[in-house]
Design an enzyme around this catalytic site. Structure first.
Site, PDB file in Angstrom:
ATOM      1  N   GLU A 149       0.424  -1.254   0.182  1.00  0.00           N
ATOM      2  CA  GLU A 149       0.387  -0.704  -0.211  1.00  0.00           C
ATOM      3  C   GLU A 149       0.812   1.131   0.030  1.00  0.00           C
ATOM      4  O   GLU A 149       1.964   1.207   0.598  1.00  0.00           O
ATOM      5  CB  GLU A 149      -0.789  -0.188   1.305  1.00  0.00           C
ATOM      6  CG  GLU A 149      -1.715   1.076   1.525  1.00  0.00           C
ATOM      7  CD  GLU A 149      -2.344   0.903   0.182  1.00  0.00           C
ATOM      8  OE1 GLU A 149      -3.540   0.379  -0.029  1.00  0.00           O
ATOM      9  OE2 GLU A 149      -2.804   2.192  -0.718  1.00  0.00           O
ATOM     10  N   GLU A 153      -1.782   9.212   5.146  1.00  0.00           N
ATOM     11  CA  GLU A 153      -2.486   9.631   5.862  1.00  0.00           C
ATOM     12  C   GLU A 153      -2.749  11.449   5.155  1.00  0.00           C
ATOM     13  O   GLU A 153      -1.972  11.544   4.707  1.00  0.00           O
ATOM     14  CB  GLU A 153      -1.974  10.033   7.315  1.00  0.00           C
ATOM     15  CG  GLU A 153      -1.859   8.902   7.633  1.00  0.00           C
ATOM     16  CD  GLU A 153      -0.973   8.180   9.107  1.00  0.00           C
ATOM     17  OE1 GLU A 153      -1.453   8.488  10.204  1.00  0.00           O
ATOM     18  OE2 GLU A 153      -0.501   7.526   9.759  1.00  0.00           O
ATOM     19  N   CYS A 258       5.099   5.706   9.756  1.00  0.00           N
ATOM     20  CA  CYS A 258       5.743   4.797   9.026  1.00  0.00           C
ATOM     21  C   CYS A 258       7.172   4.718   9.045  1.00  0.00           C
ATOM     22  O   CYS A 258       8.201   3.842   8.887  1.00  0.00           O
ATOM     23  CB  CYS A 258       5.574   5.197   7.452  1.00  0.00           C
ATOM     24  SG  CYS A 258       3.165   5.212   7.156  1.00  0.00           S
ATOM     25  N   ARG A 325       1.754   9.919  15.949  1.00  0.00           N
ATOM     26  CA  ARG A 325       2.727   8.950  15.988  1.00  0.00           C
ATOM     27  C   ARG A 325       3.939   9.527  15.414  1.00  0.00           C
ATOM     28  O   ARG A 325       3.923  10.233  14.513  1.00  0.00           O
ATOM     29  CB  ARG A 325       2.645   7.959  15.346  1.00  0.00           C
ATOM     30  CG  ARG A 325       1.745   7.023  15.894  1.00  0.00           C
ATOM     31  CD  ARG A 325       0.976   5.444  15.657  1.00  0.00           C
ATOM     32  NE  ARG A 325       0.303   5.816  14.337  1.00  0.00           N
ATOM     33  CZ  ARG A 325      -0.153   4.927  13.792  1.00  0.00           C
ATOM     34  NH1 ARG A 325       0.058   3.801  13.479  1.00  0.00           N
ATOM     35  NH2 ARG A 325      -1.312   5.505  12.462  1.00  0.00           N
TER      36      ARG A 325
HETATM   37  C1  UGA Z   1       4.081   7.400   3.945  1.00  0.00           C
HETATM   38  C2  UGA Z   1       4.267   7.921   2.829  1.00  0.00           C
HETATM   39  O1  UGA Z   1       4.312   8.698   1.718  1.00  0.00           O
HETATM   40  C3  UGA Z   1       3.270   6.749   2.014  1.00  0.00           C
HETATM   41  O2  UGA Z   1       3.386   6.389   0.334  1.00  0.00           O
HETATM   42  C4  UGA Z   1       2.881   5.081   2.504  1.00  0.00           C
HETATM   43  O3  UGA Z   1       2.433   4.557   1.440  1.00  0.00           O
HETATM   44  C5  UGA Z   1       2.992   5.618   4.250  1.00  0.00           C
HETATM   45  O4  UGA Z   1       3.815   6.700   4.220  1.00  0.00           O
HETATM   46  C6  UGA Z   1       2.986   4.488   4.206  1.00  0.00           C
HETATM   47  O5  UGA Z   1       4.114   3.501   4.700  1.00  0.00           O
HETATM   48  O6  UGA Z   1       1.681   3.316   4.851  1.00  0.00           O
HETATM   49  P1  UGA Z   1       2.625   8.992   5.970  1.00  0.00           P
HETATM   50  O7  UGA Z   1       3.109   8.633   6.511  1.00  0.00           O
HETATM   51  O8  UGA Z   1       1.189   9.252   5.858  1.00  0.00           O
HETATM   52  O9  UGA Z   1       3.153   8.383   4.351  1.00  0.00           O
HETATM   53  O10 UGA Z   1       3.264  11.075   5.202  1.00  0.00           O
HETATM   54  P2  UGA Z   1       3.920  11.401   3.911  1.00  0.00           P
HETATM   55  O11 UGA Z   1       2.889  12.832   3.494  1.00  0.00           O
HETATM   56  O12 UGA Z   1       4.555  10.769   3.436  1.00  0.00           O
HETATM   57  O13 UGA Z   1       4.822  12.724   5.304  1.00  0.00           O
HETATM   58  C7  UGA Z   1       5.634  11.114   6.239  1.00  0.00           C
HETATM   59  C8  UGA Z   1       6.658  12.672   6.603  1.00  0.00           C
HETATM   60  O14 UGA Z   1       7.802  13.186   6.578  1.00  0.00           O
HETATM   61  C9  UGA Z   1       5.959  14.006   8.005  1.00  0.00           C
HETATM   62  O15 UGA Z   1       7.329  13.942   8.792  1.00  0.00           O
HETATM   63  C10 UGA Z   1       6.052  14.557   6.858  1.00  0.00           C
HETATM   64  O16 UGA Z   1       6.037  15.865   7.558  1.00  0.00           O
HETATM   65  C11 UGA Z   1       7.968  14.626   6.189  1.00  0.00           C
HETATM   66  N1  UGA Z   1       8.152  14.866   5.470  1.00  0.00           N
HETATM   67  C12 UGA Z   1       7.348  14.623   4.185  1.00  0.00           C
HETATM   68  C13 UGA Z   1       8.584  16.489   4.994  1.00  0.00           C
HETATM   69  O17 UGA Z   1       9.517  16.214   5.906  1.00  0.00           O
HETATM   70  N2  UGA Z   1       9.209  16.444   3.889  1.00  0.00           N
HETATM   71  C14 UGA Z   1       8.879  16.116   2.965  1.00  0.00           C
HETATM   72  O18 UGA Z   1       9.027  16.981   1.852  1.00  0.00           O
HETATM   73  C15 UGA Z   1       7.786  15.219   2.684  1.00  0.00           C
END
Ligand code: UGA
Length: 429
Positions: A149, A153, A258, A325
Site C-alpha cells: 500500500e 495519511e 511509517c 505518532r
Molecule cells: C508515507 C508515504 O508517503 C506513503 O507512500 C506510504 O504509503 C506511507 O508512508 C505508509 O507506509 O503507510 P505518511 O507517513 O502518511 O506516508 O506521510 P508523508 O506525507 O509521506 O510524510 C511523512 C513524514 O515526512 C512527515 O513527517 C512529513 O512532515 C515528512 N516530510 C514529507 C518532510 O519532512 N518533507 C517532505 O518533503 C515530505
C-alpha cells in the site's frame, strides 16, 4: 469479488471502503469488538478526510460489512488481505505477532482457491512463514501474494482511489489475472512481480523518500552555514527532470507511523545480514538526532528559552490528520519544558490526542491567536492550512518581545515577517 480485510486500522479501513465502493463485497474483520461496533455506525476512530462518508455510503449499499467472526468473514472470500499492525520489536525489526495471529485465525476457514495477500509492511521471508502456518491448518489450495500500500495519511482515500501504480507480487498467472482485474478500476498502471520484490518495493519507496527528506535537510544545514537559501536551491535543482521539484520540504525530520519505523526496520534487517555500513543506519541516526540538534540552535538564537513563553503551532505529525505518532511536538515540547520554557500549544485536530502524551504543564488553546498571546517565541511545527495565512500584524501585536517566529516548514517569507515586526527563522535560510 468477495474480499476479507483483516485489521481495521488505518490501511484496513481505507482499503475496505475503497474496494467496497468499486462494487466488491467486502468484510472488514477485527478482534476488537468496540472498533467493529463503531465502524458499523460509520464512526472512524481517527481523523481522515472523506473516509467517514465513504464508510457510511458503502455500508448503505450493502457492499461493506464488519465482523469479529473469522469464520463468517473468511469462508466465502476469494481474496483475504492481512492488514494488521507490525509494531517495532526491541531490535528495530518488525514484530510480526499480529500477522501470524491473524494467519492462525484465518487458516481453518479459507475457501479453496483463495488468494492470501499480506498488505502489512513486512520483511523478506514473511510470506513463506505465513504459508507454512496456513498449510498446517488447512488442506485447501490457496495462493500467497503481496500487494503493498502506498497511501498517505491525510489524502488516504484519494491516494487509494487514484494510485500512481499498483504493485502486484504473485506466484501464478491465475493470481495475476485476478488481482489485475481487481485493481483495474483504480489504475491501468499495474506492475507485476514476485511477492518478495513487491514487499521490497514498499521498503524501497519509503526508505527512498525518507532518504530524500534527510538529504534536503542536510543541504538545508549547509545553506545555513554559508548564507544560501534552501528554497532557492530547491527551485534550482527541481528543474532537473531527474531530480524533480516535489517532496522537498526541509524541516525537523520525517515523522509519522511509517518512515521512522520502516527505516529502522530496513536498518535492522541490514544489520541482521551483516550489512553494518548500510546507508539506512545512518539515515535513521541523522533523523533521530535532528530535533535535539536544531533545538539547541534555536535556544541560542532566541537568547535561551528559559523563562520565555513559547507557542507551538501543530501537534499532529503532519497536516490533515490527528495522528500523533512520531509527531515533532513530542520531542520539541519536552525539550522546551526541560529548558525552562512555558509552553502554550494549539492544533486544529490533534489536541485531545496529544494531551495524554505530553507533560501536564502544557497549556492547550483551540484558537491560534489565543495560543500566541503573550508568547515571545512561536514555533510552527506543522503546515496546516490554518497556519499558512496567519494575520501576521495581529499575531505580532499579541506577542511580547523578542517576537521570534521559528518556521520549521518554511511557509513564510522572511521579509513579510520582518515587516510585521517579527524576527523570522526558517530551516536552511
Ligand atoms: C508515507 C508515504 O508517503 C506513503 O507512500 C506510504 O504509503 C506511507 O508512508 C505508509 O507506509 O503507510 P505518511 O507517513 O502518511 O506516508 O506521510 P508523508 O506525507 O509521506 O510524510 C511523512 C513524514 O515526512 C512527515 O513527517 C512529513 O512532515 C515528512 N516530510 C514529507 C518532510 O519532512 N518533507 C517532505 O518533503 C515530505
Amino acid at each position: 469479488m468477495k474480499i476479507a480485510c483483516i485489521g481495521t486500522g488505518f490501511v484496513g479501513v481505507v482499503t475496505s471502503a475503497v474496494f467496497a465502493k468499486l462494487g466488491n463485497q467486502v468484510v472488514g474483520l477485527d478482534i476488537d469488538e468496540k472498533k467493529i461496533e463503531s465502524l458499523r455506525q460509520g464512526i472512524v476512530p481517527f481523523y481522515e478526510p472523506d473516509l467517514s462518508d465513504l464508510l457510511v455510503e458503502t455500508q448503505k449499499t450493502g457492499n461493506l460489512s464488519f465482523t469479529t467472526d473469522y469464520s463468517q468473514g473468511i469462508k466465502d472470500s476469494d481474496i483475504v488481505m492481512i492488514m494488521v499492525g507490525t509494531p517495532s520489536a526491541p531490535d528495530g525489526q518488525a514484530d510480526l505477532k499480529y500477522v501470524f495471529a491473524a494467519t492462525e485465525s484465518l487458516a481453518p476457514h479459507l475457501k479453496d482457491g483463495a488468494i492470501v495477500i499480506v498488505k502489512s509492511t513486512v520483511p523478506p521471508g514473511t510470506n513463506a512463514k505465513v504459508r507454512e502456518i496456513i498449510k498446517a491448518k488447512t488442506s485447501v489450495n490457496f495462493e500467497m501474494a503481496s500487494v503493498p500500500e502506498f497511501l498517505k495519511e491525510g489524502t488516504a482515500v484519494a491516494d487509494t482511489l487514484h494510485p500512481d501504480r499498483a504493485v502486484i507480487g504473485v506466484e501464478s498467472d491465475r493470481a495475476r489475472d485476478i488481482l489485475v482485474e481487481l485493481h483495474k478500476p483504480l489504475t491501468s498502471n499495474v506492475v507485476i512481480m514476485k511477492p518478495e520484490s513487491a514487499q521490497m518495493c514498499k521498503y524501497a519507496a519509503n526508505n527512498y523518500l525518507a532518504t530524500r527528506i534527510t538529504f534536503i535537510n542536510q543541504i538545508a544545514d549547509l545553506c545555513e552555514a554559508n548564507g544560501a537559501d534552501i528554497q532557492e536551491v530547491i527551485a534550482g535543482i527541481g528543474q532537473d527532470k531527474r531530480i524533480g521539484a516535489h517532496y522537498w520540504y526541509p524541516g525537523l525530520g520525517y515523522g509519522g507511523s511509517c518512515f521512522p519505523k520502516d527505516v529502522k526496520e530496513i536498518a535492522a534487517y541490514a544489520k541482521s545480514i551483516n550489512e553494518n555500513d548500510s546507508l539506512f543506519i545512518k539515515i535513521d541516526d541523522l533523523n533521530s538526532k535532528r530535533i535535539t540538534r536544531l533545538m539547541a540552535g534555536y535556544d541560542k538564537l532566541v537568547g535561551g528559552f528559559a523563562g520565555k513563553t513559547v507557542s507551538v503551532l501543530g501537534l499532529s505529525f503532519k497536516p490533515n490528520t490527528n495522528d500523533t505518532r512520531v509527531a515533532p511536538c513530542l520531542e520539541v515540547i519536552p525539550w522546551l519544558l526541560d529548558h525552562g520554557a512555558i509552553v502554550k500549544a494549539t492544533d486544529p485536530k490533534a489536541i485531545e490526542e496529544i494531551k495524554p502524551l505530553l507533560p501536564p504543564k502544557v497549556e492547550y488553546l483551540n484558537d491560534v491567536y489565543e495560543a500566541v498571546t503573550g508568547a515571545s517565541v512561536v514555533i510552527l511545527l506543522v503546515e496546516w492550512d490554518e497556519y499558512k495565512t496567519l494575520d501576521l500584524s495581529k499575531l505580532s501585536s499579541l506577542m511580547t518581545e523578542p517576537k521570534y517566529f521559528i518556521d520549521t516548514r518554511n511557509q513564510y517569507d522572511s521579509k513579510v515577517m520582518q515587516d510585521a515586526g517579527l524576527k523570522y527563522k526558517g530551516v536552511g535560510r
